[in-house]
Design a protein around this motif. Structure first.
Motif, PDB file in Angstrom:
ATOM      1  N   LEU A 190       2.742 -13.777  13.202  1.00 26.96           N
ATOM      2  CA  LEU A 190       2.573 -14.323  11.724  1.00 26.96           C
ATOM      3  C   LEU A 190       2.679 -13.186  10.653  1.00 26.96           C
ATOM      4  CD1 LEU A 190       2.982 -16.499   9.701  1.00 26.96           C
ATOM      5  CD2 LEU A 190       1.514 -17.077   9.772  1.00 26.96           C
ATOM      6  N   PRO A 191       1.782 -12.617  10.494  1.00 28.28           N
ATOM      7  CA  PRO A 191       1.609 -11.395   9.995  1.00 28.28           C
ATOM      8  C   PRO A 191       2.531 -10.250   9.827  1.00 28.28           C
ATOM      9  CG  PRO A 191      -0.356 -11.722  11.026  1.00 28.28           C
ATOM     10  CD  PRO A 191       0.641 -12.469  11.298  1.00 28.28           C
ATOM     11  N   SER A 192       3.178 -10.188  10.891  1.00 28.73           N
ATOM     12  CA  SER A 192       4.106  -9.296  11.022  1.00 28.73           C
ATOM     13  C   SER A 192       5.801  -9.806  10.151  1.00 28.73           C
ATOM     14  CB  SER A 192       4.610  -9.461  12.136  1.00 28.73           C
ATOM     15  OG  SER A 192       4.063  -8.194  12.884  1.00 28.73           O
ATOM     16  N   LEU A 193       5.899 -11.517  10.076  1.00 28.32           N
ATOM     17  CA  LEU A 193       7.269 -12.124   9.375  1.00 28.32           C
ATOM     18  C   LEU A 193       6.517 -11.548   7.904  1.00 28.32           C
ATOM     19  CD1 LEU A 193       7.460 -15.175  11.967  1.00 28.32           C
ATOM     20  CD2 LEU A 193       9.011 -13.007  11.040  1.00 28.32           C
ATOM     21  N   THR A 196       7.622  -8.219   6.873  1.00 24.28           N
ATOM     22  CA  THR A 196       8.280  -8.595   6.778  1.00 24.28           C
ATOM     23  C   THR A 196       9.075  -8.573   5.102  1.00 24.28           C
ATOM     24  OG1 THR A 196       9.347  -7.910   8.710  1.00 24.28           O
ATOM     25  CG2 THR A 196      10.920  -8.405   7.774  1.00 24.28           C
ATOM     26  N   GLY A 197       8.701 -10.392   4.661  1.00 27.24           N
ATOM     27  CA  GLY A 197       9.366 -10.628   3.987  1.00 27.24           C
ATOM     28  C   GLY A 197       8.892 -10.373   2.593  1.00 27.24           C
ATOM     29  N   LEU A 202       9.333  -6.520  -2.415  1.00 31.83           N
ATOM     30  CA  LEU A 202       9.053  -5.814  -3.045  1.00 31.83           C
ATOM     31  C   LEU A 202      10.399  -4.734  -3.366  1.00 31.83           C
ATOM     32  CD1 LEU A 202       5.719  -5.474  -1.681  1.00 31.83           C
ATOM     33  CD2 LEU A 202       6.750  -6.040  -4.212  1.00 31.83           C
ATOM     34  N   LEU A 203      11.445  -4.217  -1.987  1.00 36.65           N
ATOM     35  CA  LEU A 203      11.812  -3.698  -2.078  1.00 36.65           C
ATOM     36  C   LEU A 203      13.707  -3.625  -2.171  1.00 36.65           C
ATOM     37  CD1 LEU A 203      10.521  -1.527   1.307  1.00 36.65           C
ATOM     38  CD2 LEU A 203      10.369  -0.974  -1.248  1.00 36.65           C
ATOM     39  N   LEU A 250       0.061   0.752   1.771  1.00 37.20           N
ATOM     40  CA  LEU A 250       1.408   1.276   1.752  1.00 37.20           C
ATOM     41  C   LEU A 250       2.685   0.776   0.688  1.00 37.20           C
ATOM     42  CD1 LEU A 250       0.556   3.223   5.257  1.00 37.20           C
ATOM     43  CD2 LEU A 250       0.042   3.923   2.767  1.00 37.20           C
ATOM     44  N   LEU A 251       2.720  -0.231   1.913  1.00 33.49           N
ATOM     45  CA  LEU A 251       4.164  -1.398   1.012  1.00 33.49           C
ATOM     46  C   LEU A 251       4.216  -1.408  -0.089  1.00 33.49           C
ATOM     47  CD1 LEU A 251       6.028  -3.088   2.577  1.00 33.49           C
ATOM     48  CD2 LEU A 251       5.175  -4.826   2.400  1.00 33.49           C
ATOM     49  N   PRO A 252       3.188  -1.494  -1.317  1.00 32.97           N
ATOM     50  CA  PRO A 252       3.508  -1.888  -2.818  1.00 32.97           C
ATOM     51  C   PRO A 252       3.474  -0.425  -3.569  1.00 32.97           C
ATOM     52  CG  PRO A 252       1.615  -3.023  -2.223  1.00 32.97           C
ATOM     53  CD  PRO A 252       2.016  -2.254  -0.732  1.00 32.97           C
TER      54      PRO A 252
END
Length: 376
Positions: A190-193, A196-197, A202-203, A250-252
């Motif tokens: 679930l955290p991986s989904l 991904t979302g 964001l990107l 890292l993502l944001p």
């Protein structure tokens, strides 16, 4: 031996301290933004405080990111506290969510219609909506006004519809993870989904304003809140916790390097705050300051719902009956702000809370934490 502790009374129930503080502050900024953006009082008051009015117009609106991140934080807490695959029927979850959101929202929209009718007698201004059509009322009742291209009856109405979409998307991801997992319970799926979302939002989606009536545009901020809940779990093993922390940090950062957006920067900061302090709870009646913070958080959704019609009527009254003098109009802004808080408190007590009790499932199938981000 198991010791049964007595249930806390409403006056002593534990609260999320930081969340209530953030909700209370963000709600004030949104009220002030709309006061500054929708004149005419602010147009006159700008002569004596131009920097403040311009800042409220240009920047205070991003305070809505606070509610998006908190919404994801509380949705993760409710739907899957440990980040495990979900099993609940998403349609039932979304139905309960709708039952929580829609009734007070629709009452507030009716108040906005009445306020526009009254304000139109005293002034002509772009902030006054035309009398609604039946189709427009129906779209608002279903929280579909944005996606159907209907004009909103009140400023901020878009957020309630987006909140329902975001919760539906999170519930769908939780259910999907359960379907993919089968009888297994992998804590990473679930955290991986959600990662991904959030990454897709964001990107990609958040870079295109054409998506701003759909959940994917905002899911980056919402997903950061969910990751903050899971990453701050003290029971999580070090390796999975480190992976969640890495995604959250890292993502944001990558998204901001790609295209800096102040709204995403704020969401990033709020998610980090929730990671560090969001789980802290304390008994609510621990002093005057704590009581004020908890109460501000409690009424924040009601303030958000009713502040615009209140501000509209005060603007119209000052346009009609008060000289166009800067200090007098600035006083009108302060009066509208105070009246919005008072109206929000009254709406919470006499509309939102009674409707919530009336429509709650008798078996309390929906935990309190699944309420709007405004309510912790």
């Amino acid at each position: 031996m198991v010791v049964n502790t007595p249930e806390l009374s409403p006056a002593n129930r534990k609260q999320f301290v930081l969340i209530n503080l953030l909700k209370g502050l963000a709600a004030q900024l949104i009220v002030l933004h709309h006061l500054a953006f929708y004149g005419p009082m602010a147009d006159h008051a700008r002569r004596i405080m131009p920097s403040l009015v311009d800042w409220l117009v240009d920047h205070a609106r991003i305070a809505v990111q606070v509610f998006l991140v908190i919404g994801g934080f509380l949705a993760a807490k409710s739907l899957s506290p440990g980040g495990l695959p979900g099993r609940a029927n998403p349609l039932q979850l979304v139905g309960r969510r709708y039952t929580k959101l829609a009734p007070p929202f629709f009452v507030a929209m009716l108040l906005a219609v009445l306020a526009s009718s009254l304000a139109a007698r005293w002034m002509m201004h772009d902030s006054i909506s035309a009398p609604p059509t039946l189709a427009q009322l129906g779209a608002h009742a279903l929280l579909l006004h944005g996606v159907l291209g209907m004009e909103s009856l009140s400023s901020g109405a878009w957020y309630v519809a987006i909140d329902l979409q975001l919760y539906a998307l999170m519930a769908l991801l939780a259910w999907l993870s359960g379907q993919l997992a089968g009888r297994r319970t992998p804590g990473w799926l679930l955290p991986s989904l959600v990662v991904t979302g959030a990454g897709a939002s964001l990107l990609h989606f958040n870079l295109d304003a054409d998506w701003d009536v759909w959940a994917p545009y905002f899911f980056g901020s919402y997903g950061l809140g969910a990751l903050a809940w899971w990453a701050s779990d003290p029971a999580r093993r070090p390796a999975p916790a480190a992976m969640l922390l890495g995604a959250l940090l890292l993502l944001p950062a990558l998204a901001l390097l790609l295209d800096f957006r102040s709204r995403i920067a704020l969401a990033y900061a709020v998610a980090c705050l929730l990671l560090l302090f969001g789980r802290f709870q304390a008994v609510s009646r621990a002093g005057l300051a704590r009581s004020a913070v908890d109460y501000a958080g409690k009424i924040s959704f009601s303030v958000f719902l009713v502040h615009f019609p209140v501000c509209l009527v005060v603007n119209a009254a000052f346009a009609r009956f008060v000289p166009e003098q800067a200090y007098a109009q600035a006083f009108g802004m302060a009066l509208a702000w105070a009246a919005s808080l008072a109206a929000g408190a009254a709406f919470c007590r006499w509309v939102e809370a009674p409707l919530g009790k009336l429509l709650m499932h008798p078996r309390r199938a929906q935990p309190a934490s699944t309420a709007l981000a405004w309510r912790a």
